[in-house]
Design a protein around this motif. Structure first.
Motif, PDB file in Angstrom:
ATOM      1  N   VAL A  73    -137.006  36.586   7.524  1.00 40.50           N
ATOM      2  CA  VAL A  73    -138.216  36.414   8.220  1.00 40.50           C
ATOM      3  C   VAL A  73    -138.645  34.993   8.025  1.00 40.50           C
ATOM      4  O   VAL A  73    -139.044  34.619   7.315  1.00 40.50           O
ATOM      5  CB  VAL A  73    -139.200  37.487   8.001  1.00 40.50           C
ATOM      6  N   PRO A  74    -138.411  34.320   9.150  1.00 41.67           N
ATOM      7  CA  PRO A  74    -138.610  32.761   8.995  1.00 41.67           C
ATOM      8  C   PRO A  74    -140.079  32.367   8.943  1.00 41.67           C
ATOM      9  O   PRO A  74    -140.886  33.328   9.325  1.00 41.67           O
ATOM     10  CB  PRO A  74    -138.305  32.412  10.522  1.00 41.67           C
ATOM     11  N   PHE A  75    -140.389  31.281   8.222  1.00 40.57           N
ATOM     12  CA  PHE A  75    -141.648  30.966   7.932  1.00 40.57           C
ATOM     13  C   PHE A  75    -142.496  30.807   9.312  1.00 40.57           C
ATOM     14  O   PHE A  75    -142.040  30.279  10.344  1.00 40.57           O
ATOM     15  CB  PHE A  75    -141.860  29.850   7.003  1.00 40.57           C
ATOM     16  N   GLY A  76    -143.747  31.408   9.186  1.00 38.32           N
ATOM     17  CA  GLY A  76    -144.600  31.332  10.510  1.00 38.32           C
ATOM     18  C   GLY A  76    -144.452  32.383  11.619  1.00 38.32           C
ATOM     19  O   GLY A  76    -145.071  32.169  12.725  1.00 38.32           O
ATOM     20  N   LYS A  77    -143.358  33.088  11.390  1.00 36.62           N
ATOM     21  CA  LYS A  77    -142.983  34.088  12.487  1.00 36.62           C
ATOM     22  C   LYS A  77    -143.287  35.546  12.126  1.00 36.62           C
ATOM     23  O   LYS A  77    -143.130  35.857  10.856  1.00 36.62           O
ATOM     24  CB  LYS A  77    -141.423  33.510  12.737  1.00 36.62           C
ATOM     25  N   SER A  78    -143.096  36.435  12.931  1.00 34.70           N
ATOM     26  CA  SER A  78    -143.082  37.680  12.968  1.00 34.70           C
ATOM     27  C   SER A  78    -141.771  38.288  13.471  1.00 34.70           C
ATOM     28  O   SER A  78    -141.079  37.651  14.536  1.00 34.70           O
ATOM     29  CB  SER A  78    -144.075  38.506  13.801  1.00 34.70           C
ATOM     30  N   LYS A  79    -141.517  39.122  12.898  1.00 38.71           N
ATOM     31  CA  LYS A  79    -139.907  40.073  13.327  1.00 38.71           C
ATOM     32  C   LYS A  79    -140.346  41.514  13.405  1.00 38.71           C
ATOM     33  O   LYS A  79    -141.001  42.143  12.605  1.00 38.71           O
ATOM     34  CB  LYS A  79    -138.821  39.796  12.420  1.00 38.71           C
ATOM     35  N   ALA A  80    -139.662  42.254  14.536  1.00 38.36           N
ATOM     36  CA  ALA A  80    -139.949  43.477  14.792  1.00 38.36           C
ATOM     37  C   ALA A  80    -138.380  44.301  14.222  1.00 38.36           C
ATOM     38  O   ALA A  80    -137.609  43.831  15.020  1.00 38.36           O
ATOM     39  CB  ALA A  80    -140.275  43.982  16.154  1.00 38.36           C
ATOM     40  N   PHE A  81    -138.582  45.289  13.776  1.00 33.12           N
ATOM     41  CA  PHE A  81    -137.382  46.142  13.182  1.00 33.12           C
ATOM     42  C   PHE A  81    -137.795  47.492  13.614  1.00 33.12           C
ATOM     43  O   PHE A  81    -138.621  48.033  13.827  1.00 33.12           O
ATOM     44  CB  PHE A  81    -137.106  46.255  11.736  1.00 33.12           C
ATOM     45  N   GLY A  82    -136.516  48.187  14.061  1.00 39.26           N
ATOM     46  CA  GLY A  82    -136.612  49.693  14.309  1.00 39.26           C
ATOM     47  C   GLY A  82    -135.985  49.929  15.852  1.00 39.26           C
ATOM     48  O   GLY A  82    -135.584  49.110  16.556  1.00 39.26           O
ATOM     49  N   PRO A  83    -135.896  51.257  16.237  1.00 37.76           N
ATOM     50  CA  PRO A  83    -136.313  52.406  15.651  1.00 37.76           C
ATOM     51  C   PRO A  83    -135.255  52.647  14.221  1.00 37.76           C
ATOM     52  O   PRO A  83    -134.058  52.076  14.321  1.00 37.76           O
ATOM     53  CB  PRO A  83    -136.302  53.508  16.464  1.00 37.76           C
ATOM     54  N   PHE A  84    -135.744  53.566  13.414  1.00 36.06           N
ATOM     55  CA  PHE A  84    -135.037  53.977  12.266  1.00 36.06           C
ATOM     56  C   PHE A  84    -134.682  55.384  12.211  1.00 36.06           C
ATOM     57  O   PHE A  84    -135.224  56.295  12.155  1.00 36.06           O
ATOM     58  CB  PHE A  84    -135.723  53.783  11.020  1.00 36.06           C
ATOM     59  N   ALA A  85    -133.338  55.714  12.314  1.00 33.08           N
ATOM     60  CA  ALA A  85    -132.691  56.879  12.517  1.00 33.08           C
ATOM     61  C   ALA A  85    -133.136  57.594  11.015  1.00 33.08           C
ATOM     62  O   ALA A  85    -132.354  57.221  10.228  1.00 33.08           O
ATOM     63  CB  ALA A  85    -131.369  56.937  12.826  1.00 33.08           C
TER      64      ALA A  85
END
Length: 110
Positions: A73-85
């Protein structure tokens, strides 16, 4: 100690007030109730350093554990993950962070 639960916000047509994100717990890790319709938002609050979130898979192949997903996750940023089976990640997704600069919140689409 037990893993720390990640709050889940359910999307609705009328809108939902977002819960406050929780600070990453490096020592105990986190758990997320997973029904296959959840996503995870990870924010790196550091202004200088990239950190990793680890998503642990629950399934095995030929009796062997599958390596966890390690995502930067880069500094100062947000990341979204999913969906998760659930068949791959289980009904309780285990999440680890490598620094308290990472904050977590989960969302569910109904």
């Amino acid at each position: 100690m037990a893993r720390v639960d990640i709050p889940v916000v359910a999307f609705t047509r009328g809108g939902t007030v977002m819960a406050d994100p929780i600070t990453g717990d490096v020592a105990n890790g986190h758990a997320l109730a997973n029904d296959g319709r959840v996503g995870l938002i990870v924010k790196n609050t550091s202004s200088t350093t990239q950190y990793n979130v680890t998503l642990r898979l629950s399934r095995t192949v030929d009796g062997q554990s599958v390596s966890p997903r390690v995502e930067p996750v880069p500094f100062g940023k947000s990341k979204a993950f999913g969906p998760f089976a659930p068949g791959d990640y289980g009904t309780s997704l285990l999440v680890d962070v490598d620094n308290v600069a990472l904050t977590l919140i989960a969302v569910r689409v109904s």
